[in-house]
Design a protein around this motif. Sequence first.
Motif, PDB file in Angstrom:
ATOM      1  N   PHE A 199       0.796  -1.221   0.000  1.00  0.00           N
ATOM      2  CA  PHE A 199       0.000   0.000   0.000  1.00  0.00           C
ATOM      3  C   PHE A 199       0.834   1.278   0.000  1.00  0.00           C
ATOM      4  N   THR A 200       2.069   1.209   0.476  1.00  0.00           N
ATOM      5  CA  THR A 200       2.825   2.457   0.622  1.00  0.00           C
ATOM      6  C   THR A 200       4.217   2.418   0.016  1.00  0.00           C
ATOM      7  N   GLY A 201       4.773   1.255  -0.217  1.00  0.00           N
ATOM      8  CA  GLY A 201       6.165   1.176  -0.647  1.00  0.00           C
ATOM      9  C   GLY A 201       6.343   1.075  -2.143  1.00  0.00           C
ATOM     10  N   GLU A 202       7.565   0.736  -2.535  1.00  0.00           N
ATOM     11  CA  GLU A 202       7.879   0.618  -3.950  1.00  0.00           C
ATOM     12  C   GLU A 202       7.128  -0.532  -4.600  1.00  0.00           C
ATOM     13  N   ARG A 203       6.664  -1.484  -3.806  1.00  0.00           N
ATOM     14  CA  ARG A 203       5.967  -2.647  -4.349  1.00  0.00           C
ATOM     15  C   ARG A 203       4.453  -2.438  -4.373  1.00  0.00           C
ATOM     16  N   ALA A 204       4.014  -1.180  -4.336  1.00  0.00           N
ATOM     17  CA  ALA A 204       2.579  -0.903  -4.274  1.00  0.00           C
ATOM     18  C   ALA A 204       1.830  -1.425  -5.487  1.00  0.00           C
ATOM     19  N   SER A 205       2.561  -1.749  -6.559  1.00  0.00           N
ATOM     20  CA  SER A 205       1.893  -2.234  -7.765  1.00  0.00           C
ATOM     21  C   SER A 205       1.841  -3.764  -7.825  1.00  0.00           C
ATOM     22  N   THR A 206       2.276  -4.455  -6.771  1.00  0.00           N
ATOM     23  CA  THR A 206       2.297  -5.913  -6.778  1.00  0.00           C
ATOM     24  C   THR A 206       0.935  -6.501  -7.117  1.00  0.00           C
ATOM     25  N   ALA A 207      -0.115  -5.939  -6.557  1.00  0.00           N
ATOM     26  CA  ALA A 207      -1.459  -6.450  -6.789  1.00  0.00           C
ATOM     27  C   ALA A 207      -2.160  -5.710  -7.916  1.00  0.00           C
ATOM     28  N   GLY A 208      -1.498  -4.741  -8.528  1.00  0.00           N
ATOM     29  CA  GLY A 208      -2.109  -3.973  -9.603  1.00  0.00           C
ATOM     30  C   GLY A 208      -3.150  -3.006  -9.080  1.00  0.00           C
ATOM     31  N   GLY A 209      -3.804  -2.303 -10.000  1.00  0.00           N
ATOM     32  CA  GLY A 209      -4.840  -1.362  -9.602  1.00  0.00           C
ATOM     33  C   GLY A 209      -4.287  -0.232  -8.766  1.00  0.00           C
ATOM     34  N   ASP A 210      -5.105   0.262  -7.861  1.00  0.00           N
ATOM     35  CA  ASP A 210      -4.700   1.347  -6.958  1.00  0.00           C
ATOM     36  C   ASP A 210      -4.985   0.912  -5.527  1.00  0.00           C
ATOM     37  N   PRO A 211      -4.013   0.257  -4.877  1.00  0.00           N
ATOM     38  CA  PRO A 211      -4.243  -0.251  -3.524  1.00  0.00           C
ATOM     39  C   PRO A 211      -4.644   0.836  -2.530  1.00  0.00           C
ATOM     40  N   GLU A 212      -4.314   2.086  -2.814  1.00  0.00           N
ATOM     41  CA  GLU A 212      -4.678   3.153  -1.887  1.00  0.00           C
ATOM     42  C   GLU A 212      -6.186   3.383  -1.833  1.00  0.00           C
ATOM     43  N   LEU A 213      -6.936   2.789  -2.782  1.00  0.00           N
ATOM     44  CA  LEU A 213      -8.393   2.878  -2.742  1.00  0.00           C
ATOM     45  C   LEU A 213      -8.983   1.968  -1.670  1.00  0.00           C
ATOM     46  N   VAL A 214      -8.207   0.995  -1.187  1.00  0.00           N
ATOM     47  CA  VAL A 214      -8.669   0.154  -0.088  1.00  0.00           C
ATOM     48  C   VAL A 214      -8.772   1.036   1.150  1.00  0.00           C
ATOM     49  N   SER A 215      -9.886   0.938   1.861  1.00  0.00           N
ATOM     50  CA  SER A 215     -10.112   1.835   2.997  1.00  0.00           C
ATOM     51  C   SER A 215      -9.055   1.644   4.075  1.00  0.00           C
ATOM     52  N   ARG A 216      -8.771   2.709   4.771  1.00  0.00           N
ATOM     53  CA  ARG A 216      -7.790   2.639   5.861  1.00  0.00           C
ATOM     54  C   ARG A 216      -8.249   1.677   6.947  1.00  0.00           C
ATOM     55  N   GLU A 217      -9.577   1.611   7.159  1.00  0.00           N
ATOM     56  CA  GLU A 217     -10.096   0.702   8.186  1.00  0.00           C
ATOM     57  C   GLU A 217      -9.843  -0.754   7.812  1.00  0.00           C
ATOM     58  N   GLN A 218     -10.013  -1.086   6.512  1.00  0.00           N
ATOM     59  CA  GLN A 218      -9.759  -2.451   6.077  1.00  0.00           C
ATOM     60  C   GLN A 218      -8.278  -2.792   6.187  1.00  0.00           C
ATOM     61  N   VAL A 219      -7.423  -1.850   5.800  1.00  0.00           N
ATOM     62  CA  VAL A 219      -5.973  -2.071   5.920  1.00  0.00           C
ATOM     63  C   VAL A 219      -5.587  -2.264   7.377  1.00  0.00           C
ATOM     64  N   ALA A 220      -6.207  -1.503   8.280  1.00  0.00           N
ATOM     65  CA  ALA A 220      -5.898  -1.627   9.704  1.00  0.00           C
ATOM     66  C   ALA A 220      -6.256  -3.018  10.218  1.00  0.00           C
ATOM     67  N   VAL A 221      -7.362  -3.582   9.726  1.00  0.00           N
ATOM     68  CA  VAL A 221      -7.742  -4.946  10.123  1.00  0.00           C
ATOM     69  C   VAL A 221      -6.672  -5.926   9.671  1.00  0.00           C
ATOM     70  N   TRP A 222      -6.220  -5.808   8.413  1.00  0.00           N
ATOM     71  CA  TRP A 222      -5.166  -6.693   7.916  1.00  0.00           C
ATOM     72  C   TRP A 222      -3.921  -6.596   8.772  1.00  0.00           C
ATOM     73  N   THR A 223      -3.536  -5.373   9.100  1.00  0.00           N
ATOM     74  CA  THR A 223      -2.305  -5.165   9.876  1.00  0.00           C
ATOM     75  C   THR A 223      -2.405  -5.804  11.250  1.00  0.00           C
ATOM     76  N   GLU A 224      -3.531  -5.615  11.911  1.00  0.00           N
ATOM     77  CA  GLU A 224      -3.707  -6.189  13.237  1.00  0.00           C
ATOM     78  C   GLU A 224      -3.751  -7.721  13.178  1.00  0.00           C
ATOM     79  N   GLU A 225      -4.384  -8.248  12.139  1.00  0.00           N
ATOM     80  CA  GLU A 225      -4.425  -9.705  12.004  1.00  0.00           C
ATOM     81  C   GLU A 225      -3.017 -10.267  11.827  1.00  0.00           C
ATOM     82  N   LEU A 226      -2.201  -9.601  11.041  1.00  0.00           N
ATOM     83  CA  LEU A 226      -0.833 -10.087  10.826  1.00  0.00           C
ATOM     84  C   LEU A 226      -0.022 -10.042  12.110  1.00  0.00           C
ATOM     85  N   GLN A 227      -0.277  -9.042  12.935  1.00  0.00           N
ATOM     86  CA  GLN A 227       0.470  -8.942  14.195  1.00  0.00           C
ATOM     87  C   GLN A 227       0.117 -10.072  15.152  1.00  0.00           C
TER      88      GLN A 227
END
Length: 324
Positions: A199-227
């Motif tokens: 979502f933020t680094g040089e590899r932001a295009s790994t999944a294609g599209g525009d990952p920044e369109l994913v809501s911050r709340e959804q990204v926060a869930v992913w981050t917490e799950e990974l932790q």
Amino acid sequence: MRYEDWGDRCPRWAGVRSVLTSVAGVPVHYLVGDPPGPVDDAPTHVLVPPMTASAAGWVDLVAAMRELGPVVSADPPGTLTGHTGAPYRRGSRPRADAAFVRALLEHLDLRRVVLHSWSMGGLVALSAAELAPSRVSGLVLAAPTLPWRRTARFEALGWHTVGRAALAVGVPLARLALRVPWVRERSSLRREVETGEMFTGERASTAGGDPELVSREQVAVWTEELQGIDPRRFAGTVTAFASATAAMFVDQRSTVQLLDRVTVPVLLLWGTDDPLIDQPSHRLHAQRPGWTPHPIAGAGHLLPVERTDEYVAAVRAWMPSTSL
């Protein structure tokens, strides 16, 4: 990650709740999205996550789909971050996860269902539709892992020989390596870093599209799950990934035969900027009777959470023509 009301986490997710149950002796966690108002004669939308992913991984879509009817999405068996048990000794496979989906539909007594899937969940949904024909009325496949077209004669031979051997040898070795605590910890750290870079680094295009369109709340869930991930479950992910790779490249014939046996209407969604699928192959698969292709311009592999509104709109437009 569980909430009696996911609206406590994000107001947009009000009406989504966590439920714990037991299916065939296995503890199961699933999300329920209750419609915000009366939805006459609407089917239940059952969202099948990618193998080893969690239902919370697309809670944005669970909440958005409520306008079309009741929604259910369960953590599949052996999920990396969810709360469903891991009954498989060697990890998830499409047919085994499909049997779980059928058991869940029977447990909840759902009789008119549209199965939705994403990425590796596509193979699971396709098999589940075959296992539960009296309950499944339609399929929505988002960026599924379907067989790729052959562009050269030697490809089939290469995958049937070298590819098959690599999977046969590589999977047990990878599972064995992941028993070593240091390897598990490094894998967990690398996965967390790579998700952040998506979502933020040089590899932001790994999944294609525009990952920044994913809501911050959804990204926060992913981050917490990974932790909170249990590294011991990484071995099951290896098996799941290998089974998807085999279906796309090695055992194409049996996978294509499965596609040919589908008798319910199918909506096939993909993003035109998705680097992880072969779009010409998707167009060919969508030529089957009863299949409706729907590419979304500029979307990537994160389509269900990157373009949630367009996903829901595509399903809404497709449903009347299916007589669901």
